[in-house]
Enzyme design. Structure first.
Site, short mmCIF file in Angstrom:
data_model
loop_
_atom_site.label_atom_id
_atom_site.label_comp_id
_atom_site.label_asym_id
_atom_site.label_seq_id
_atom_site.Cartn_x
_atom_site.Cartn_y
_atom_site.Cartn_z
N ASP A 32 14.81 12.06 -5.52
CA ASP A 32 13.54 12.58 -5.01
C ASP A 32 13.23 13.81 -5.84
O ASP A 32 14.02 14.18 -6.72
CB ASP A 32 13.64 12.93 -3.51
N LEU A 50 8.79 11.58 -10.88
CA LEU A 50 8.44 10.24 -11.35
C LEU A 50 7.55 10.27 -12.58
O LEU A 50 7.54 9.34 -13.39
CB LEU A 50 7.76 9.46 -10.23
N LEU A 69 10.82 3.76 -3.12
CA LEU A 69 9.95 4.31 -2.07
C LEU A 69 9.17 5.51 -2.58
O LEU A 69 8.26 5.99 -1.93
CB LEU A 69 10.79 4.81 -0.87
N SER A 109 2.32 -1.57 0.42
CA SER A 109 1.79 -1.15 1.73
C SER A 109 0.72 -2.11 2.21
O SER A 109 0.03 -2.77 1.41
CB SER A 109 1.19 0.25 1.60
N TYR A 134 -4.94 5.16 -2.49
CA TYR A 134 -3.52 4.87 -2.23
C TYR A 134 -3.27 3.35 -2.21
O TYR A 134 -2.32 2.86 -2.85
CB TYR A 134 -3.15 5.51 -0.88
N LYS A 138 -0.97 0.76 -4.65
CA LYS A 138 0.04 -0.20 -4.20
C LYS A 138 -0.23 -1.58 -4.81
O LYS A 138 0.69 -2.29 -5.19
CB LYS A 138 0.07 -0.25 -2.67
C1 15L Z 1 1.32 3.55 5.06
O1 15L Z 1 1.32 2.93 4.00
C2 15L Z 1 1.70 4.98 5.11
O2 15L Z 1 2.69 5.31 4.17
C3 15L Z 1 2.14 5.40 6.49
O3 15L Z 1 2.14 6.81 6.53
C4 15L Z 1 1.25 4.84 7.59
O4 15L Z 1 -0.03 5.39 7.50
C5 15L Z 1 1.18 3.33 7.46
O5 15L Z 1 0.79 2.95 6.17
C6 15L Z 1 0.21 2.69 8.48
O6 15L Z 1 -0.68 1.94 8.07
O7 15L Z 1 0.39 2.90 9.67
#
Ligand code: 15L
Length: 271
Positions: A32, A50, A69, A109, A134, A138
């Site tokens: 990390d 990263l 992660l 995600s 975000y 992904k």
């Molecule tokens: C995610 O991808 C997030 O990292 C997490 O914090 C939540 O927001 C989750 O989705 C979600 O959709 O509940």
């Protein structure tokens, strides 16, 4: 697989996984930006930004598998997403290729497909519909995973994680809850299953009101142990405290969809 690297080890999911995975992978290496505060003497930690590929190469050196992660875990400014999740993710896959890593489990995600309506059941073959910068990052990570699997022979599992926690915390999470032990089960499949080349799974426990067709994960032997409906009363009581959100309540991605929303929904509302 003996030597495994866990990136994002100091985050919420990373902290949970450290404890669950350690007995199974005693040589688990953690990474990390900053060292976890509760690092114990038998845990190996390698700091890495990263965005600096030389850091990432050092972190992956000598491991056979990576659980990635690391990165920014919610919606953020473009510059942040670009550095942490786009460049950072590229560096991870490229460093892994250079150092001969065999497998990568990528924490994707649900927000890669968040703009599907809740009344739609979707599998992993639908076109992506990110609900945020975000979510775009992904989808990018999944595409990178496919590239490195097909072109360089890495074995890659992308898990479109729902919501990891002890229990589901609202109505939406009753559909997408993922018990930490079930996430660990999916990760084991990604690190160990002999037939796996490239797959996308949904990271969801046994959720009767779920909207994902996760049969690929079941084909590989996934048998979730968490059942969201066992916590229905609690989740619905928490839901009752929330303000209605016409956009967020319609789409799978919830508030990630309504955040900064300026459209009328257009075609997306009807499909
Ligand atoms: C995610 O991808 C997030 O990292 C997490 O914090 C939540 O927001 C989750 O989705 C979600 O959709 O509940």
């Amino acid at each position: 697989m003996a030597r495994i690297l866990l990136t994002g080890a100091a985050g919420d999911i990373g902290t949970r996984l450290r404890k669950i995975l350690k007995p199974v992978y005693p040589q688990l290496r953690l990474s990390d930006i900053k060292e976890p505060a509760d690092l114990s003497a038998d845990e190996e930690f390698v700091p890495a930004e990263l965005v600096r590929i030389e850091d990432v190469e050092r972190a992956v050196d000598g491991v056979e598998g990576v659980i990635h992660l690391g990165g920014y875990s919610v919606e953020g400014p473009w510059e942040t997403i670009l550095q942490s999740n786009i460049i950072g993710c590229y560096n991870l896959f490229e460093a892994a290729r250079r150092k001969g890593v065999k497998r990568i489990v990528f924490a994707s995600s649900n927000h890669a497909v968040g703009f599907y309506p809740r009344h739609h059941q979707i599998g992993v073959n639908v076109a992506v519909r990110p609900d945020s910068r975000y979510g775009v990052s992904k989808a990018f990570g999944e595409a990178l995973g496919a590239l490195y699997a097909n072109k360089h022979g890495l074995r890659v599992l992308c898990i479109r994680i729902g919501n990891v926690g002890d229990i589901p915390i609202d109505k939406r999470r009753l559909a997408i809850w993922l018990k930490p032990e079930d996430l660990a089960q999916l990760i084991h499949i990604g690190l160990q299953h002999p037939d796996l080349r490239f797959e996308i799974f949904y990271g969801s426990s046994w959720n009767e009101r779920g909207w994902w067709d996760n049969h690929r994960a079941y084909d590989y032997g996934y048998r979730p142990t968490g059942r969201a409906e066992d916590y229905r009363e609690h989740a619905m009581a928490e839901q009752a405290k929330l303000k209605p959100d016409p956009v967020g309540d319609f789409f799978q991605g919830g508030s990630f969809c309504s955040l900064e929303f300026t459209g009328d929904g257009g075609l997306v509302w009807k499909t």
